[in-house]
Design an enzyme around this catalytic site. Structure first.
Site: not given
Length: 800
Positions: A86, A130, A175, A310, A312, A376
């Site tokens: 990606r 992005h 995002e 994504n 985290y 991600e």
């Protein structure tokens, strides 16, 4: 493909057949070549060049030089067995002005990259946006303007026309929460604006851009279309470990509202064609609803093949009456944003793999019409190159934990179709510059040499096996290092902690064993014996006077909070070298469980000495930059900026400052906030230095008046100095605020009773002390040790 139940077979936790394994990057973070082949300027080029925005003044001008080294990087992908890569297309390479003529050289680069990937049997997954918006579009309003969404659709069509015959998967936006909130809401990311009205406009227009872009791609024949969101399960501290724990009505309401702002503000418009009423209520109060037009949600709600996730860390909240709104989440008054009780990455983010399971299962349950792709997931750690190796056991443990969590989600019915690790390469990590490394491949930014880390080789094996070994990979232990070196465990611990008592010969033997085994120190290496004394030292460094309001508040508030926690408090003064040595020995000998340090001057060696004792120490206020101590501080720079903005709003233009002692971190931060605010307003700054007392404030004010009799305002970095400045102004026959406006800092008792009453920045002294105590208690208990920064508040009175 719909994910089916997968059992451990042959000692492997297998993922479904056809599961996609890959890695991800972003254009501005790796490409470099910022001024080559017709590329235009992006908002990140401009933002990174603005002093103070990015750590170390770093920019993405060179980054990983991927633009010139992409063939070598694709070869690495092939060697690691990646099935997918990606990457993002840099909009300024394709249309330098954001619209109009196409830069053929930019398209040529991605044309070559795609061909190279296909030749290596790596599928290209293209992200169209992005974060690198062409600066000319930002100059015309950026994402606050609807037209930017239409320009994005044009750009998407241009890229697809060139690459669509070879690219199957297209990701529109990456995002939108980060772009809108960090970029337009609080100014932490490019373009650096700070307006919630503009943030919510940007958020909606980003979703509109997704819809228009998805429609353009679908009409052009795109096979698979996705949107990538940064998503997080929202939970309370109690539910973090026990998902079934009962919630109070207040906690449930807090979780629901924050979930709306983080997750459903984006999920529901895209996948259901609607905004929740709770979201619209916050948006209307902050921005109005005029930017949301009839037909917009129908456009946003385009058929979607994949949802990029994504992940985290989770978001931990609880109801807390009186708590101010989190700066990143408007409308969250009365909600406390807490911390997960978990180990941390180098970014200070808690490591909670189970959050990924909860998130994926929830998404497939609530939005079953769309497949999921982890676009991600990864972590920054402090990597060390040892010869030809980077032994990043912490990163392997992170990735393994999250892949096991993903496997659990698949078994629970989540339609997960692939996993892309973040990131392939160490890179430009946005505002962190090059200081934080997420890559599974190490990059020496001076030489551009690539070196696969242990995590890359581990990931290669995961891909080959399409899964994980049923048993976790075991990391070398402290005992194994000691056995290999032929020394005791305590000797290994002393070497790792840098103690000078170990001879160079033994130090070399131990470090050789550490290197050979790929050992990464953990808490066991740092404290071989755990003893509890139930005592806490409250340490008063040189320069803190017993009459200071902070001193009295700290002693009173800390004492009461620690007493409630069952601790005894020992008050220790460290004003002389002998006293400092006594304090250091007291801590190193283990006579206390931890210590709370009142603010120390930058020249004081005490914070550095305490940091090396091995005892948990928390500083009240930011310690000197070179000392790694967790701390509870206040937003001194933000408070100073608010004070200057207030004066500018009152028409003042010749604004001077009286600084506090230059060796106090808080005083430096207040000066930086003052100076940056004036620079942004294109106004000249002038300063004099005081020592926080009334007499020094008066002397500094006289000095400023002598240098510039026409100044019309002064920001003073401490209330006692401000009271002295008021005296000097009266002495000079000047009226406050008619001739000179005055703003102080601290909201000490004298402020309200000064003549005239002093406008000042209120510092939550008691809350700061309580935060420091709670941080210390968590650290003693083995919990997280991330620093805490509390907001300040401008209190306007008659002096301005």
């Amino acid at each position: 493909m719909t994910a089916m139940f997968t059992a451990a077979a042959g000692g492997t936790l297998s993922f479904p057949g056809g599961f996609v394994w890959g890695a991800a990057t972003a254009a501005y973070q790796i490409e470099g070549a910022a001024g080559e082949d017709g590329r235009g300027m992006s908002i990140w080029d401009v933002f990174a060049r603005t002093p103070g925005r990015v750590a170390g003044g770093h920019t993405g001008d060179v980054a990983c030089d991927h633009y010139h080294r992409y063939r070598d990087d694709v070869r690495l992908m092939r060697e690691l067995g990646l099935g997918a890569y990606r990457f993002s297309v840099a909009w300024p390479r394709i249309q330098p002005t954001g619209s109009g003529p196409v830069n053929a050289a930019g398209l040529d680069f991605y044309d070559r990259l795609v061909d190279e990937l296909l030749a290596a049997d790596v599928s290209p997954y293209v992200t169209l946006y992005h974060w690198d918006l062409p600066q000319p579009l930002e100059d015309r309003g950026g994402w606050t303007e609807r037209d930017t969404a239409h320009r994005f659709a044009d750009y998407a069509r241009i890229v697809h026309d060139r690459l669509g015959d070879r690219v199957g998967t297209w990701i529109t936006i990456n995002e939108p929460w980060v772009v809108s909130v960090l970029g337009y809401g609080i100014g932490a990311h490019a373009p650096g604006r700070a307006s919630w009205r503009e943030a919510f406009q940007a958020s909606h227009h980003l979703l509109l851009a997704h819809g228009l872009g998805a429609r353009a791609l679908r009409d052009a024949g795109a096979r698979e279309i996705a949107l990538t969101l940064n998503l997080a399960p929202v939970t309370t501290p109690g539910r973090l470990d026990d998902p079934e724990a009962a919630l109070s009505a207040e906690d449930a309401a807090a979780v629901d509202l924050v979930d709306c702002l983080i997750n459903r503000q984006f999920l529901d418009p895209v996948l259901r064609g609607e905004y929740l009423a709770a979201v619209l209520d916050v948006v209307e109060r902050a921005a109005g609803l005029g930017h949301i037009r009839d037909g917009d949600l129908e456009t946003v709600n385009q058929p979607l093949d994949l949802l990029g996730v994504n992940y985290y860390n989770p978001c931990v909240v609880s109801a807390e009456p009186g708590e101010p709104a989190n700066p990143a989440y408007p409308g969250t008054e009365g909600i406390r944003f807490g911390d997960a009780y978990a180990p941390k990455t180098a970014m200070g983010w808690p490591i909670v793999p189970t959050g990924l399971t909860r998130l994926l299962v929830r998404l497939s349950r609530d939005y079953p019409q769309v497949g999921l792709l982890v676009t991600e997931n990864g972590a920054a750690f402090e990597d060390t190159v040892s010869g030809e190796h980077v032994h990043d056991a912490d990163r392997i443990a992170f990735l393994e934990g999250h892949l096991r969590a993903a496997h659990t989600a698949v078994d629970a019915g989540a339609d997960l179709r692939g996993y892309l690790v973040w990131s392939l390469l160490d890179n430009f990590e946005w505002t962190e510059g090059y200081g934080k490394r997420f890559g599974i491949v190490h990059v020496d930014f001076a030489t551009q040499r690539r070196l696969p880390k242990d995590s890359a080789l581990w990931y290669r094996d995961v891909i080959r096996n399409n899964g994980l070994r049923a048993g976790r990979a075991r990391r070398p232990t402290l005992e194994e290092v000691a056995a290999r070196a032929g020394v005791s465990r305590s000797t290994v611990s002393r070497v790792i902690n840098g103690e000078a008592a170990v001879s160079p010969e033994f130090r070399a033997v131990v470090m050789n064993a550490v290197t050979e085994l790929g050992y990464v120190p953990n808490s066991a290496a740092r404290s071989l014996v755990t003893r509890r004394t139930e005592s806490i030292a409250l340490i008063v460094p040189d320069g803190v006077r017993a009459g200071d309001p902070l001193f009295a508040t700290a002693v009173d508030a800390a004492g009461r909070e620690l007493e409630r926690a069952g601790k005894r408090v020992t008050l220790m003064f460290a004003g002389s070298p002998a006293d400092r040595n006594r304090v250091e020995r007291h801590l190193a000998a283990g006579h206390v469980d931890g210590a709370l340090l009142l603010p120390a001057r930058g020249s004081d060696p005490l914070p550095g000495a305490l940091a090396g004792t091995g005892v948990p120490v928390v500083s009240l206020g930011r310690p000197p930059a070179a000392v790694a101590l967790p701390y509870a501080g206040t937003d001194d720079a933000g408070g100073a900026a608010a004070a200057v903005a207030h004066l500018l709003g009152r028409g003042r233009r010749r604004i001077a400052t009286i600084r506090g002692p230059v060796d106090l971190a808080a005083a430096r931060d207040r000066f930086d906030g003052y100076r940056n605010a004036l620079r942004d307003a294109a106004c000249r700054s002038a300063d004099a230095v005081g020592d926080l007392g009334r007499a020094s404030g008066a002397a500094a004010m006289r000095e400023l008046l002598t240098a510039d009799p026409s100044l019309d305002a002064v920001f003073v970095a401490g209330d006692l100095m401000a009271v002295g400045a008021l005296h000097a102004l009266r002495e000079a026959g000047l009226r406050v605020p008619e001739d000179v406006a005055v703003v102080g800092f601290g909201d000490e008792e004298d402020a309200a009773y000064a003549v005239p009453a002093l406008t000042t920045v209120r510092v939550p002294w008691a809350d700061q002390v309580l935060a420091a105590v709670r941080l210390l208690l968590r650290q003693i208990g083995g919990g997280p040790s991330s620093s805490v920064i509390l907001p300040t508040e401008l209190v306007v009175r008659s002096s301005s």
